[in-house]
Design an enzyme around this catalytic site. Structure first.
Site, short mmCIF file in Angstrom:
data_model
loop_
_atom_site.label_atom_id
_atom_site.label_comp_id
_atom_site.label_asym_id
_atom_site.label_seq_id
_atom_site.Cartn_x
_atom_site.Cartn_y
_atom_site.Cartn_z
N ASP A 22 -2.98 9.07 1.34
CA ASP A 22 -2.80 10.53 1.23
C ASP A 22 -2.12 11.03 -0.05
OD1 ASP A 22 -3.20 9.66 3.81
OD2 ASP A 22 -1.57 10.81 4.70
C1 FRU Z 1 -2.91 9.89 7.19
C2 FRU Z 1 -1.65 9.14 7.58
C3 FRU Z 1 -0.50 10.10 7.88
C4 FRU Z 1 0.70 9.23 7.65
C5 FRU Z 1 0.26 8.38 6.48
C6 FRU Z 1 0.79 6.97 6.50
O1 FRU Z 1 -3.78 9.10 6.46
O2 FRU Z 1 -1.90 8.31 8.68
O3 FRU Z 1 -0.56 10.68 9.15
O4 FRU Z 1 1.84 9.97 7.36
O5 FRU Z 1 -1.16 8.35 6.51
O6 FRU Z 1 0.45 6.29 5.32
#
Ligand code: FRU
Length: 535
Positions: A22
């Site tokens: 992300d």
């Molecule tokens: C989305 C997610 C979020 C989390 C992060 C962990 O891709 O699963 O919900 O905060 O990635 O890396």
């Protein structure tokens, strides 16, 4: 070039090695764009998550700094997960993020601030012990599904407000919290919004858009001239869904418009590989910009071999369409600075079965803008109302099955003799009320290599062809990326593909028509793209 490098991108953001997911806390501060992102410093699969940090003056060329956040406290010992930045007037930026406290993945929300506001690059971030963690799951809240705080907005009632994504059983939920001082947060009685059978709402995003015009708005802006956009990332399908609606600020409730479907059948930012996105307001150009992560479509073993996995899509300017029914997205204008050699094609007729090569550019690293036109819709195939799922329809029909009006479009990342190609194309159907336009980005034939995910991504395009028998398309082609924008950014699809033959200067680009109605390539411009400077 080595196998591990041949699918690396030249102008889509990616670090030199390792896993990313992300985009986090994007912001513009003191003349610099900051991008943080989920990053594994130890390898090319998910794990050991820190907030990597890169900075830019133009959103295209980047410098990587030291990670801004890494596990260092009891409240984030098992990971610094996703979150957002808020620029607090008079104080500067504050990051809110999810800390993972144990190996059962119990989640809390934390904050961090720059160690030295006079450092123009904001290299070091601190996590004050006094108020951290700022939020733990209250009774009734699922503490292992409690994450990804949004950018805060300031309400007339004298509170900062944020959302945190969650679920209760299969109901997706966005909890709302209020604070007067940004440190002490209280959960509102009601979530701002929720929806049954949608599962965990990851990475919620909530922001105002202008009803009339394409300028972006600061996140706290409200009033009659705005609508609100509510987006969440549905874990179960790995797509980012949004609705357009109204935010009732006094009640702290969000209600989607009746033109916006809430949940699975709803609108998506992108009908391909684009997840966990996040937007921010860029005051330097009065625009709202959207970042999204595009995961790999090859296997985990391939990612380990390559030593890298994950890219960010080209940042997109986002605004409300004049119909008010949906958003429009377009690559930030700074991308055009990478355009090099240009070739053109004008008034090129395409009969059924024709394909014509667009020569003279580096087709594996290119930007293409094209407008297609046709004289009549009479030959359009009949639309079966059962075809509600665009991706299934694309998988069923593909680009090779002859149609009436369409399929026509681009064959990207094609090998010379078409052993491999990723078609991006339109197909038009005669619906009960109006014409139904399908945009597909079909990875089925993208690679001779088997054993990987080759989806027939597709979405419908909300356009009225009765008055204007034209459709436009832009595709950003970047070795293992085909990122396409249909009808000026109304329907967008990002595909990740891994050709074996159509690599580097062996990649080709064609226009094609496989429908009985002749198609004209009214105007096509294609550019070789220079690599971005990403270090
Ligand atoms: C989305 C997610 C979020 C989390 C992060 C962990 O891709 O699963 O919900 O905060 O990635 O890396």
């Amino acid at each position: 070039i080595s196998v591990s490098r041949q699918h690396r991108t030249a102008y889509h953001f990616q670090p030199p090695k390792n896993w990313i997911n992300d985009p986090n806390g994007p912001m513009y501060y003191n003349g610099i764009y900051h991008l943080f992102y989920q990053y594994n410093p130890k390898g090319s699969v998910w794990g050991n998550i820190v907030w990597a940090h890169s900075i830019s003056k133009d959103l295209i060329n980047w410098r990587t700094l030291e990670p801004a956040l890494y596990p260092s406290k009891p409240f984030d010992k098992f990971g610094c997960w996703s979150g957002s930045a808020t620029i607090v007037p008079g104080k500067g930026p504050v990051i809110l993020y999810t800390g993972v406290v144990d190996d059962k993945q119990t989640q809390v929300q934390c904050y961090a601030v720059p160690e030295d506001l006079n450092d123009p690059l904001l290299r070091k971030w601190v996590k004050p012990d006094k108020f951290n963690p700022i939020l733990v799951a209250n009774k009734g809240v699922n503490g292992s599904a409690f994450r990804d705080p949004t950018t805060a907005w300031w309400s007339k009632d004298g509170h900062w407000k944020i959302l945190v994504g969650s679920r209760r059983k299969r109901r997706g939920i966005a909890y709302l919290y209020r604070s007067k001082d940004f440190m002490t947060w209280v959960q509102a009685k009601h979530p701002i919004h929720s929806k049954g059978e949608t599962g965990m709402w990851e990475c919620p995003d909530f922001y105002p858009v202008l009803v009339n015009g394409n300028q972006g708005l600061e996140t706290s802006e409200g009033g009659n001239h705005v609508k609100h956009v509510f987006k969440n990332s549905l874990d179960m399908t790995r797509f980012d869904y949004y609705t357009v609606g109204t935010y009732f600020e006094d009640k702290d409730r969000y209600v989607p418009d009746n033109t916006s479907v809430d949940g699975w059948g709803g609108l998506r930012y992108d009908y391909g590989n684009f997840y966990a996105s996040k937007s921010f307001f860029d005051p330097s150009k009065n625009r709202r910009i959207l970042w999204g992560w595009a995961n790999e479509s090859d296997t985990k073993e391939d990612d380990v071999r390559k030593g890298w996995a994950g890219i960010q899509a080209i940042p997109r300017t986002v605004w409300l369409d004049s119909t008010g029914r949906q958003l429009v997205q377009w690559p930030v204008e700074e991308l055009n600075n990478l355009r090099g050699k240009e070739v053109n094609m004008n008034s090129q007729k395409l009969q059924k079965g024709d394909y014509v090569e667009v020569k003279g550019i580096t087709a594996a690293q290119a930007d293409v803008e094209v407008t297609f036109s046709f004289a009549s819709l009479d030959k359009a195939e009949t639309y079966d109302p059962k075809w509600v799922n665009a991706q299934d329809l694309c998988a069923q029909k593909g680009s090779k099955l002859q149609g009436g009006v369409g399929p026509f479009g681009l064959l990207t990342l094609a090998s010379q003799n078409l052993e491999e190609f990723t078609p991006v194309f339109f197909r038009i159907f005669k619906g009960p009320v109006k014409h139904v336009v399908l945009l597909c980005s079909d990875a089925t034939s993208s690679s001779l290599k088997s054993n990987m995910y080759k989806p027939s991504f597709a979405g419908f395009v909300d356009v009225d062809l009765a008055t204007n028998k034209k459709l436009s398309l832009r595709s950003l082609i970047d070795h293992s990326v085909v990122e396409s924008f249909g009808e000026g950014g109304k329907t967008n699809i990002l595909s990740r593909v891994y050709p074996q033959l159509a690599v580097a200067n062996q990649g080709h680009l064609f226009v094609f028509n496989n429908g009985t109605e002749p198609i004209s390539v009214e105007n096509l411009k294609a550019w070789s793209m220079k690599p971005a400077d990403i270090k």
